[in-house]
Design a protein around this motif. Sequence first.
Motif, short mmCIF file in Angstrom:
data_model
loop_
_atom_site.label_atom_id
_atom_site.label_comp_id
_atom_site.label_asym_id
_atom_site.label_seq_id
_atom_site.Cartn_x
_atom_site.Cartn_y
_atom_site.Cartn_z
N ASN A 533 0.83 -1.21 0.00
CA ASN A 533 0.00 0.00 0.00
C ASN A 533 0.86 1.25 0.00
O ASN A 533 0.54 2.24 -0.65
CB ASN A 533 -0.92 -0.01 1.21
CG ASN A 533 -1.92 -1.16 1.16
OD1 ASN A 533 -2.26 -1.64 0.06
ND2 ASN A 533 -2.41 -1.60 2.32
N ARG A 534 1.98 1.20 0.74
CA ARG A 534 2.85 2.38 0.77
C ARG A 534 3.46 2.63 -0.60
O ARG A 534 3.55 3.76 -1.08
CB ARG A 534 3.94 2.19 1.80
CG ARG A 534 4.88 3.39 1.93
CD ARG A 534 6.01 3.08 2.87
NE ARG A 534 6.91 4.20 3.03
CZ ARG A 534 7.85 4.58 2.17
NH1 ARG A 534 7.99 3.90 1.04
NH2 ARG A 534 8.62 5.63 2.39
N GLN A 536 2.21 1.80 -3.45
CA GLN A 536 1.16 2.30 -4.35
C GLN A 536 0.89 3.76 -4.12
O GLN A 536 0.62 4.51 -5.06
CB GLN A 536 -0.11 1.47 -4.13
CG GLN A 536 0.00 0.04 -4.63
CD GLN A 536 -1.24 -0.78 -4.32
OE1 GLN A 536 -2.21 -0.25 -3.74
NE2 GLN A 536 -1.21 -2.07 -4.70
N ARG A 537 0.97 4.23 -2.88
CA ARG A 537 0.77 5.65 -2.61
C ARG A 537 1.89 6.49 -3.19
O ARG A 537 1.68 7.61 -3.64
CB ARG A 537 0.68 5.89 -1.10
CG ARG A 537 -0.62 5.40 -0.49
CD ARG A 537 -0.86 6.05 0.88
NE ARG A 537 0.26 5.85 1.78
CZ ARG A 537 0.36 4.83 2.61
NH1 ARG A 537 -0.59 3.90 2.63
NH2 ARG A 537 1.40 4.71 3.42
N GLN A 538 3.10 5.94 -3.18
CA GLN A 538 4.22 6.67 -3.77
C GLN A 538 4.05 6.82 -5.28
O GLN A 538 4.47 7.81 -5.86
CB GLN A 538 5.54 5.95 -3.47
CG GLN A 538 5.98 6.07 -2.03
CD GLN A 538 7.32 5.39 -1.79
OE1 GLN A 538 7.84 4.76 -2.69
NE2 GLN A 538 7.83 5.53 -0.58
N ALA A 540 1.40 7.41 -6.86
CA ALA A 540 0.09 8.04 -7.07
C ALA A 540 0.11 8.87 -8.35
O ALA A 540 1.16 9.29 -8.83
CB ALA A 540 -0.27 8.90 -5.87
N GLU A 546 -5.25 14.51 -7.75
CA GLU A 546 -5.21 14.35 -6.30
C GLU A 546 -6.55 14.67 -5.66
O GLU A 546 -6.89 14.14 -4.62
CB GLU A 546 -4.12 15.26 -5.72
CG GLU A 546 -2.72 14.81 -6.07
CD GLU A 546 -1.69 15.75 -5.49
OE1 GLU A 546 -2.10 16.73 -4.83
OE2 GLU A 546 -0.49 15.50 -5.68
N GLN A 549 -8.96 11.85 -4.81
CA GLN A 549 -8.75 10.94 -3.68
C GLN A 549 -9.73 11.25 -2.57
O GLN A 549 -10.07 12.40 -2.33
CB GLN A 549 -7.32 11.05 -3.15
CG GLN A 549 -6.28 10.62 -4.16
CD GLN A 549 -4.87 10.77 -3.61
OE1 GLN A 549 -4.71 11.33 -2.54
NE2 GLN A 549 -3.90 10.29 -4.37
N ASP A 553 -8.79 8.77 3.14
CA ASP A 553 -7.46 8.16 3.07
C ASP A 553 -6.62 8.67 4.24
O ASP A 553 -6.43 9.89 4.38
CB ASP A 553 -6.81 8.49 1.75
CG ASP A 553 -5.54 7.68 1.53
OD1 ASP A 553 -5.15 6.95 2.47
OD2 ASP A 553 -4.96 7.77 0.44
N GLY A 555 -3.46 8.63 4.69
CA GLY A 555 -2.27 9.35 4.24
C GLY A 555 -2.57 10.77 3.85
O GLY A 555 -1.82 11.70 4.14
N PRO A 623 3.99 12.87 -2.65
CA PRO A 623 4.01 11.73 -3.58
C PRO A 623 5.34 11.65 -4.32
O PRO A 623 5.95 12.67 -4.66
CB PRO A 623 2.84 12.02 -4.52
CG PRO A 623 1.95 12.96 -3.77
CD PRO A 623 2.87 13.80 -2.93
#
Length: 640
Positions: A533-534, A536-538, A540, A546, A549, A553, A555, A623
């Motif tokens: 998951n981390r 995947q967030r990077q 983005a 944005e 989103q 979330d 984050g 990101p």
Amino acid sequence: MVSNPVHGLPFLPGTSFKDSTKTAFHRSQTLGYRNGYAVVRRPTVGIGGERLQVNQLSQAELDELANKAPVLTYGQPKQAPPAEFIPAHVAFDKKVLKFDAYFQEDVPMSAEEHYRIRQVNIYYYLEDDSMSVMEPVVENSGILQGKLIKRQRLTKNDRGDHYHWKDLNRGINITIYGKTFRIVDCDRFTQVFLESQGIELNPPEKMALDPYTELRKQPLRKYVTPSDFDQLKQFLTFDKQVLRFYAIWDDTDSMFGECRTYIIHYYLMDDTVEIREVHERNDGRDPFPLLMNRQRMPKILVENAKNFPQCVLEISDQEVLEWYTAKDFIVGKSLTILGRTFFIYDCDPFTRQYYKEKFGLSDLPRIDVSKKEPPPVKPELPPYNGYGLIEDSAQNCFVLIPKAPKKDVIKMLVNDNKVLRYLAALESPIPEDKDRRFVFSYFLASDMISIFEPPVRNSGIIGGKYLGRTKVVKPSSTADNPIYYGPTDFFIGAVIEVFGHRFVILDTDDYVLKYMESNAAQYSPEALLSIQNRVQRQEAPAPGLENKQTKEDPGVQELEALIDTIQKQLKDHPCKDNIREAFQTYDKEASGYVDKEMFFKVCDSLNLPIDDSLIKELIRLCPHREDKINYHHLVRAFSS
């Protein structure tokens, strides 16, 4: 004319015939060896194997022919050279005549003997006509024996004439220095020598014996022992005969008692008993050899003698009904001596043989008295007092001088300078603690954890070292069997409890991602999912996407909260308007991303009036895409 001995014909040429049966015409050998010496032998067979005729002349005729000088034929004979002179000390070197003799000696001051016969050997040395007298040494005779007369020439009469070998013979008396010796025999060499010289020897005589010595050789007189008990007989019969028993004294029932081994000696000569201690190496006891000195031990006392002062006076037969005897000491039985109960478990071979012959007890097996050692008691550690590590505190209970616990050296060498860093938040009901952030450092070489809180300006909380490097125990473990946090317990979303404080892992650095990727088998599926998951967030999408989103979330919520915190701190400080222009200068494609190296260079050149820890946290939440960072959130946080 000589005739032919075979055919009766004259022995002339033409009248003799050759014997065809003769085949050997060699001369007989006249030289040979006997016992290693060259000798001459007379041939008995001539040429052709004919036997030679033996000379038939008489001895007188042979002597006449030998002495007849052929004067007419050969002239006057030459005189033979005289024989070579050989001195006596060479001819008779090491040739000694030996005679066996004896002489009688008076014993005036003895009631057991009146005279004594002493046997001697008389030696006559042929090389110088000297003599010596030797008496063989008899052990424990009490008489000076050996050389009676040293070697010298001995006179035989008053005129000074000396003894010669012609004067010596068997069965005669010779007087030497006033003592008369009777010669009874001689050895073989002496007999051959005297007979070769024409001396007729007398027959040998029997050697006279000493009456007292023969009396001593007779067996001792046997006396009949009286039927009553004889202590002297017991002493003489059983002298130096001791029964040996091996016993134990088990005193483990009393306080500080123990099981000790002893040796019991029973002396058959006087029925006394002795008890000896058995000492072992390093047993910690004084080396006293005897527990009880040798003495007679009473078995049953007289009723009136129970109050007898035994410690002062000796016990006699009047106070004792029965004494301990050999039949009371049996292997496998117990007996009480001086208030101590001894159990006899073994004896020596002599004791077994004695009991077999005396009492008919042939089976006295050894009894195993060894006790099984109890299982070792596991040392219990005292409760943990909270100071230092549990392993360090436990060393005080193992040895007198504690040592540091052993370390895994190979693990330390492999994981040297390898540190896993995590960002965590404090889980606390206090509102002021919600915005606090902590950096967890996990050292792979020693499995220790350190916590650092980045300082924040005007937060009212002093940052810095929150927890020194130490091992942290999981709350579910006990003090006897502590379980420490490991690298697999740290992942995004995990809750770590450190000494009563709960922390939630929010993020990790890039090295943690590489470590988890190379050791994925050690981590749980939940930990691997949090890392996915981390990542995947990077990765983005661009800033234009944005807004799509969801606000739910976590984050995004964390990023918005951090931007609000920064804007609150900058409300009294003028912000620079050229932040966006500085990043857009390097973002030639207008994608909203710049290289990491260029991003940090721009941040250093702007001298932003904010705490460095907040800037690092903001940069972490921005990101990322490959090696580029989105700078829109940084510009939005510092905009007016």
